[in-house]
Write a protein that holds these residues in place. Structure first.
Motif, PDB file in Angstrom:
ATOM      1  N   ASP A  63       0.829  -1.198   0.000  1.00  0.00           N
ATOM      2  CA  ASP A  63       0.000   0.000   0.000  1.00  0.00           C
ATOM      3  C   ASP A  63       0.866   1.252   0.000  1.00  0.00           C
ATOM      4  OD1 ASP A  63      -2.482  -1.050  -0.244  1.00  0.00           O
ATOM      5  OD2 ASP A  63      -2.962  -1.025   1.901  1.00  0.00           O
ATOM      6  N   ALA A  64       2.029   1.155   0.657  1.00  0.00           N
ATOM      7  CA  ALA A  64       2.920   2.322   0.725  1.00  0.00           C
ATOM      8  C   ALA A  64       3.474   2.663  -0.664  1.00  0.00           C
ATOM      9  CB  ALA A  64       4.053   2.047   1.703  1.00  0.00           C
ATOM     10  N   THR A  65       3.903   1.627  -1.417  1.00  0.00           N
ATOM     11  CA  THR A  65       4.402   1.871  -2.772  1.00  0.00           C
ATOM     12  C   THR A  65       3.309   2.480  -3.623  1.00  0.00           C
ATOM     13  OG1 THR A  65       5.161  -0.403  -2.495  1.00  0.00           O
ATOM     14  CG2 THR A  65       5.892   0.761  -4.483  1.00  0.00           C
ATOM     15  N   ARG A  66       2.134   1.925  -3.477  1.00  0.00           N
ATOM     16  CA  ARG A  66       1.003   2.408  -4.263  1.00  0.00           C
ATOM     17  C   ARG A  66       0.727   3.870  -3.935  1.00  0.00           C
ATOM     18  NH1 ARG A  66      -3.900   3.511  -3.403  1.00  0.00           N
ATOM     19  NH2 ARG A  66      -5.505   3.384  -5.011  1.00  0.00           N
ATOM     20  N   ALA A  67       0.769   4.210  -2.648  1.00  0.00           N
ATOM     21  CA  ALA A  67       0.487   5.593  -2.240  1.00  0.00           C
ATOM     22  C   ALA A  67       1.519   6.556  -2.830  1.00  0.00           C
ATOM     23  CB  ALA A  67       0.464   5.697  -0.725  1.00  0.00           C
ATOM     24  N   ILE A  68       2.789   6.135  -2.859  1.00  0.00           N
ATOM     25  CA  ILE A  68       3.827   7.000  -3.426  1.00  0.00           C
ATOM     26  C   ILE A  68       3.558   7.250  -4.915  1.00  0.00           C
ATOM     27  CG2 ILE A  68       6.296   7.113  -4.031  1.00  0.00           C
ATOM     28  CD1 ILE A  68       6.770   5.549  -1.335  1.00  0.00           C
ATOM     29  N   SER A  98      -8.939   9.686  -0.480  1.00  0.00           N
ATOM     30  CA  SER A  98      -9.305   8.263  -0.606  1.00  0.00           C
ATOM     31  C   SER A  98      -8.511   7.581  -1.713  1.00  0.00           C
ATOM     32  CB  SER A  98     -10.805   8.117  -0.859  1.00  0.00           C
ATOM     33  OG  SER A  98     -11.113   8.438  -2.204  1.00  0.00           O
ATOM     34  N   LEU A  99      -8.022   8.360  -2.678  1.00  0.00           N
ATOM     35  CA  LEU A  99      -7.244   7.767  -3.770  1.00  0.00           C
ATOM     36  C   LEU A  99      -5.942   7.157  -3.253  1.00  0.00           C
ATOM     37  CD1 LEU A  99      -7.611  10.500  -6.561  1.00  0.00           C
ATOM     38  CD2 LEU A  99      -8.795   8.304  -6.390  1.00  0.00           C
ATOM     39  N   LEU A 100      -5.411   7.755  -2.181  1.00  0.00           N
ATOM     40  CA  LEU A 100      -4.135   7.280  -1.636  1.00  0.00           C
ATOM     41  C   LEU A 100      -4.301   6.039  -0.767  1.00  0.00           C
ATOM     42  CD1 LEU A 100      -3.173  10.886  -0.796  1.00  0.00           C
ATOM     43  CD2 LEU A 100      -1.595   9.433  -2.071  1.00  0.00           C
ATOM     44  N   GLU A 101      -5.531   5.773  -0.361  1.00  0.00           N
ATOM     45  CA  GLU A 101      -5.779   4.654   0.547  1.00  0.00           C
ATOM     46  C   GLU A 101      -6.131   3.392  -0.244  1.00  0.00           C
ATOM     47  OE1 GLU A 101      -5.340   5.152   3.909  1.00  0.00           O
ATOM     48  OE2 GLU A 101      -4.734   7.165   3.278  1.00  0.00           O
ATOM     49  N   ARG A 139     -17.358   3.057   8.044  1.00  0.00           N
ATOM     50  CA  ARG A 139     -16.019   2.488   7.785  1.00  0.00           C
ATOM     51  C   ARG A 139     -15.209   3.411   6.894  1.00  0.00           C
ATOM     52  NH1 ARG A 139     -16.800  -3.269   5.539  1.00  0.00           N
ATOM     53  NH2 ARG A 139     -14.675  -3.014   4.782  1.00  0.00           N
ATOM     54  N   VAL A 140     -15.854   3.904   5.828  1.00  0.00           N
ATOM     55  CA  VAL A 140     -15.142   4.813   4.918  1.00  0.00           C
ATOM     56  C   VAL A 140     -14.784   6.095   5.655  1.00  0.00           C
ATOM     57  CG1 VAL A 140     -15.209   6.035   2.721  1.00  0.00           C
ATOM     58  CG2 VAL A 140     -16.430   3.878   2.956  1.00  0.00           C
ATOM     59  N   MET A 141     -15.731   6.607   6.439  1.00  0.00           N
ATOM     60  CA  MET A 141     -15.476   7.849   7.178  1.00  0.00           C
ATOM     61  C   MET A 141     -14.290   7.701   8.112  1.00  0.00           C
ATOM     62  SD  MET A 141     -19.442   8.922   7.718  1.00  0.00           S
ATOM     63  CE  MET A 141     -19.338  10.246   8.894  1.00  0.00           C
ATOM     64  N   HIS A 142     -14.168   6.546   8.760  1.00  0.00           N
ATOM     65  CA  HIS A 142     -13.022   6.299   9.651  1.00  0.00           C
ATOM     66  C   HIS A 142     -11.710   6.341   8.862  1.00  0.00           C
ATOM     67  CE1 HIS A 142     -14.476   5.641  13.642  1.00  0.00           C
ATOM     68  NE2 HIS A 142     -15.460   4.883  13.202  1.00  0.00           N
ATOM     69  N   ILE A 143     -11.708   5.704   7.699  1.00  0.00           N
ATOM     70  CA  ILE A 143     -10.489   5.679   6.883  1.00  0.00           C
ATOM     71  C   ILE A 143     -10.121   7.107   6.472  1.00  0.00           C
ATOM     72  CG2 ILE A 143      -9.476   4.894   4.693  1.00  0.00           C
ATOM     73  CD1 ILE A 143     -11.391   2.453   4.856  1.00  0.00           C
ATOM     74  N   LEU A 144     -11.111   7.852   6.000  1.00  0.00           N
ATOM     75  CA  LEU A 144     -10.850   9.217   5.541  1.00  0.00           C
ATOM     76  C   LEU A 144     -10.436  10.112   6.701  1.00  0.00           C
ATOM     77  CD1 LEU A 144     -13.758   9.795   2.970  1.00  0.00           C
ATOM     78  CD2 LEU A 144     -11.451   8.904   2.570  1.00  0.00           C
TER      79      LEU A 144
END
Lengths: 350, 306
Positions: free
Chosen positions: A116-121, A247-250, A301-306
């Motif tokens: 997920d970290a690579t993807r976020a970068i 949310s795109l980064l998550e 759930r989404v709100m928590h992530i955001l």
């Protein structure tokens, strides 16, 4: 080949009417699960409203909602320039609700070697390039969707990850933009790590891998639509746009439907900003909430992530979105003090 | 990639050399089903696949998701790199072995029953309304690309291909039939979804007549034949953005449509006239056509009793 004869136009009409179950409280509905919301949750949940206490007990109002909502949706889509002809606006909205169910993924698993970290970068870098190119926001959402899709469809080495990201942005631009950058310019932006030839080869690989399926219903359209119906303030809309872009980064957000992401971003934005309620505003919000974006559990759930993404955004290495939304044009939403304890607003995270 | 298509789809026969290139009937070796393969060679420049191809094929893929019963299924898209400058894109459609042209030819002596025609028209308009609500126009609607399954289900084919093929078409000197072309296309004026309604009107008349309504041999001739039926339109309806002057045509007045389509009933004739309206802005839309009294069943039963 020997299929049972069905009356084709009836079958089609039936499909359209079942889609009307997106209006909450109108159908005692179980069919909603097939639309993908429950699938994303992995369990069957009681469908609730964006605004859980909105319409309870108001049966007479409930009967009014479908036509009222239809009217509001038509006006909003026209105002947003998403439809050319109001005659087809409602059908278009039903299509949006239906086709978005193809735009989420069954799980957030990435192929081996990718985290997920690579993807976020990579996503953060795409956001920067996108901003530099002055592309439309839809192009960004489509590019990240194509990236998520390609990562699951085609084999790419770690060394070619950046190339894949660029190609997804390039293809999204081919779909959405009127002015395209030159391929050589794109190569320059990648410090000539890859040749033009490699870029075009990757373009073909992605297109063939995805079988030219570039259709996507961006969560941004749902956000603008909901916000328009709910008469949200500019501040709430900017805050929600910021949260939606986060949310795109998550990586874990890929399992949610575009309308769920949009609904959650808008709910969270309202909670963070705590604007003083007005009677008219609450009624409009109530109507917008009658669109079934997702179950309460899913939205939370989404709100928590955001909320947790927003709380730590300024400390992250991947902060292109944070900087973008700290500008005066975006009303400095990313620096809003309320975001620091946003997760706290939602109670204990599970 | 190159082997992908040839292994999965085994050509059985050449089924047409349409305006857009050869069409093959093939067997899908995975499912055993017959499919129709339509290939087009696309020029790729230094910016990769052309935007038009990317958008049009993506649009066909999107329409496919709605699974509309009156639109032919797009089952697969394959692409083969021919060279650095050329890519072959193959669209794999479901294969239906009968089109409306053969269906009409095969119909026994007095032709199709009025109810059968009504059903075919309803399905045709249903498919068209679906395309139009998705902002897609067919542009080349004719009996040859309206498919009729053995169960009598109508499926529109070849829609949206015009733009994918346009670059290829310029190189192919083929005769494209003018018979179903609306006046605005013949006059080279701007056009939109009403073009398909005109073609549908021509086809509607043909279902009764079992021969085409307007068989022109050139653009001028085609327009002349049209005006013999609907009359020369008034000066104010003549498009302003065209080179051909209204003065080139004799001042004909409209003749009763029943002179040309004697078997049609009253409502049918009304609907037909609304489709064969010169001004595209006044022409009936596909959605409104579906709501026309012609399709109302009570009306028919009274008609047949009288």
């Amino acid at each position: 080949m020997a299929m049972v004869k069905t009356e084709p136009e009836c079958r089609w009409e039936r499909r359209l009417t079942t889609s009307e179950s997106i209006i909450m409280g109108f159908h005692e509905d179980s069919g909603m699960c097939s639309a993908g919301t429950c699938m994303a949750d992995g369990c069957v949940e009681e469908p609730v409203l964006l605004y859980p206490h909105g319409l309870k007990g108001l049966h007479s109002l409930q009967a009014l909602v479908p036509s009222l909502l239809r009217h509001e949706v038509e006006i909003a889509l026209e105002k947003l320039g998403l439809t050319l002809d109001r005659m087809y606006a409602w059908e278009m909205f039903l299509d949006m609700m239906k086709s978005q169910t193809r735009n989420s993924f069954p799980n957030a698993d990435l192929p081996r070697n990718f985290t997920d970290a690579t993807r976020a970068i990579l996503v953060d870098w795409i956001i920067q390039v996108h901003e530099m190119m002055h592309f439309q926001e839809e192009t960004l959402y489509l590019a990240i969707h194509l990236l998520n899709y390609s990562l699951r469809q085609i084999k790419v080495t770690t060394a070619n990850l950046q190339l894949l990201g660029m190609v997804c942005l390039f293809l999204a631009a081919k779909k959405e933009e009127s002015h395209l950058p030159e391929v050589s310019e794109l190569c320059y932006l990648m410090d000539h790590t890859y040749t033009k030839h490699q870029l075009l080869r990757m373009e073909r690989k992605v297109l063939y891998g995805l079988k030219f399926d570039l259709s996507y219903c961006p969560p941004l359209h749902f956000l603008l639509l909901f916000a328009s119906i709910a008469r949200c303030s500019a501040m709430v809309v900017w805050m929600a746009r910021y949260l939606l872009e986060l949310s795109l980064l998550e990586g874990q957000c890929v399992v949610f439907l575009p309308a769920q992401l949009a609904g959650a971003a808008l709910c969270l934005a309202r909670q963070v900003l705590q604007e003083p309620p007005t009677a008219e505003g609450e009624a409009a919000w109530c109507l917008a909430s009658s669109i079934h974006a997702g179950s309460e559990t899913t939205l939370l759930r989404v709100m928590h992530i955001l909320a947790s993404a927003a709380a730590k955004a300024h400390t992250q290495e991947t902060c292109a979105t944070f900087s973008k939304f700290s500008s005066p044009e975006t009303l400095h939403v990313s620096r809003h003090p309320g975001l620091k304890n946003a997760p706290g607003l939602l109670g204990v995270c599970t | 990639m190159a082997h992908g298509t040839s292994i999965q789809y085994e050509p059985v026969a050449e089924i047409g050399g349409g305006a857009y290139g050869t069409v093959y009937k093939a067997r899908d070796t995975e499912s055993g089903q017959f499919v129709a393969l339509k290939s087009v060679r696309v020029q790729t420049d230094q910016n990769g696949l052309p935007i038009s191809t990317v958008r049009e094929v993506a649009l066909l893929r999107r329409l496919e998701q709605f699974d509309h019963p009156n639109v032919v299924r797009l089952m697969d898209v394959c692409a083969t790199q021919r060279s650095d400058q050329e890519t072959k894109v193959t669209l794999v459609f479901e294969h239906v072995d009968q089109d409306l042209k053969t269906y009409l030819e095969r119909a026994p002596a007095p032709g199709l029953s009025p109810d059968r025609i009504k059903d075919l028209m309803k399905q045709l308009l249903c498919g068209l309304a679906f395309l139009h609500s998705n902002r897609v126009m067919h542009r080349d609607l004719k009996p040859e690309n309206i498919l009729v399954t053995s169960q009598g289900q109508v499926k529109l084919a070849d829609f949206g291909l015009a733009r994918i093929y346009s670059c290829h078409m310029a190189l192919t000197p083929v005769v494209v039939t003018l018979w179903y072309r609306p006046p605005e296309v013949l006059l080279q004026s701007s056009y939109a979804t009403p073009v398909d309604i005109w073609s549908t009107g021509c086809i509607f008349a043909e279902m009764f007549r079992r021969k085409p309504l307007f068989c022109g041999e050139s653009e001028m001739d085609q327009l002349g034949k049209i005006f013999e039926v609907i009359g020369l339109p008034p000066e104010e309806e003549w498009p302003t953005d065209v080179t051909l002057s209204r003065k080139n045509f004799p001042p004909l007045t409209a003749r009763p449509i029943k002179d040309f389509v004697p078997e049609i009933n009253e409502q049918g004739a009304q609907l037909l006239l609304k489709m064969l309206t010169f001004d595209p802005l006044k022409r009936i839309s596909s959605l409104n056509a579906l709501e026309h009294p012609y399709f109302c069943d009570e009306e028919t039963s009274t008609q047949t009793k009288s």
